[in-house]
Scaffold this active site. Structure first.
Site, short mmCIF file in Angstrom:
data_model
loop_
_atom_site.label_atom_id
_atom_site.label_comp_id
_atom_site.label_asym_id
_atom_site.label_seq_id
_atom_site.Cartn_x
_atom_site.Cartn_y
_atom_site.Cartn_z
CD GLU A 45 0.89 8.23 0.59
OE1 GLU A 45 0.69 7.49 1.58
OE2 GLU A 45 1.88 8.09 -0.14
NE ARG A 49 3.89 6.51 -6.18
CZ ARG A 49 3.63 5.40 -5.52
NH1 ARG A 49 3.06 4.38 -6.14
NH2 ARG A 49 3.91 5.29 -4.25
CB THR A 73 5.41 9.58 -4.46
OG1 THR A 73 4.44 8.56 -4.30
CG2 THR A 73 6.56 9.01 -5.27
CE LYS A 133 5.61 4.89 1.94
NZ LYS A 133 4.38 5.16 1.21
C1 3PG Z 1 3.00 3.16 -1.83
O1 3PG Z 1 3.15 4.00 -2.64
O2 3PG Z 1 3.09 3.39 -0.62
C2 3PG Z 1 2.76 1.80 -2.34
O3 3PG Z 1 3.14 1.74 -3.67
C3 3PG Z 1 1.37 1.29 -2.22
O4 3PG Z 1 1.60 -0.05 -2.34
P1 3PG Z 1 0.50 -1.11 -2.76
O5 3PG Z 1 0.07 -0.72 -4.15
O6 3PG Z 1 1.21 -2.41 -2.68
O7 3PG Z 1 -0.64 -0.97 -1.76
#
Ligand code: 3PG
Length: 212
Positions: A45, A49, A73, A133
């Site tokens: 994924e 960002r 995102t 999710k």
């Molecule tokens: C996401 O975008 O789904 C999370 O920010 C990933 O989270 P993590 O950095 O705690 O794994």
């Protein structure tokens, strides 16, 4: 309008951990996707960002046939469309709006939207969604929260993301209502910046082995 469940399930059931990454360039995304796929994590994924995200999705889609590139995102229907146009084969949103659901209904790429509260889950069931999710997983109540939802929301399966780590990932994956988790630990920023793709392949291999 309903979720493209089979297409999404085939991506999410293929590996226990979906790497969640933010990349600074298309070239590093290509190297990263190759390294993760070599370790047994083809689905990745790429989050919107960073300014490079869409170019990165396009490059991975074109240059890394062994990868299954997704976009994350996604907050707006315009981002859904742009990610799909760039080649994203699955699309992840931290939440759900009707506008994003409409874009996903009109598009081809299956959407994994986020939902957490009972009302949000009921709204998603009404829209024909089953795979969701759960973000940010640890902050929302983590494993205990997901356990409490399971008997009530029997049709729903989650991909928890946010705070999932090597310390708790096995407990998440042991839950019957968890299909996979998302996490950034398999692609640490320092290893990416150093170009240490062998280390990333090793982390991916450890993660890929978490479930049978
Ligand atoms: C996401 O975008 O789904 C999370 O920010 C990933 O989270 P993590 O950095 O705690 O794994």
């Amino acid at each position: 309008m309903s979720q493209k469940i089979e297409a999404l399930k085939s991506v999410l059931s293929g590996q226990p951990v979906i790497p969640v990454v933010a990349v600074e360039s298309a070239a590093s995304a290509v190297d990263l996707a190759r390294a993760l796929a070599a370790g047994g994590l083809p689905a990745i994924e790429i989050t919107l960002r960073t300014p490079a995200a869409l170019d990165a999705i396009r490059a991975v889609s074109a240059e890394v046939p062994e990868a299954i590139v997704g976009a994350g995102t996604i907050l707006t229907p315009e981002q859904y469309d742009a990610a799909e146009e760039a080649g994203a084969r699955f699309i992840v949103s931290p939440g759900a709006t009707m506008e994003v659901l409409d874009a996903a209904g009109a598009g081809e790429a299956p959407l994994l939207p986020g939902a957490a509260t009972p009302s949000e889950l009921m709204a998603m069931i009404e829209e024909g969604y089953e795979l969701l999710k759960f973000f940010p997983a640890e902050q929302l109540g983590g494993i205990a929260y997901l356990k409490a939802l399971a008997p009530v929301f029997q049709s729903i399966t989650f991909c928890p993301t946010g705070g999932v780590s090597p310390a708790n990932v096995r407990d998440y994956l042991a839950l019957p209502n968890v299909i996979c988790v998302g996490g950034s630990w398999v692609a640490p920023k320092d290893k990416l910046a150093a170009g240490d793709f062998a280390a990333i392949t090793a982390l991916a291999a450890e993660a890929a082995a978490l479930r049978g």
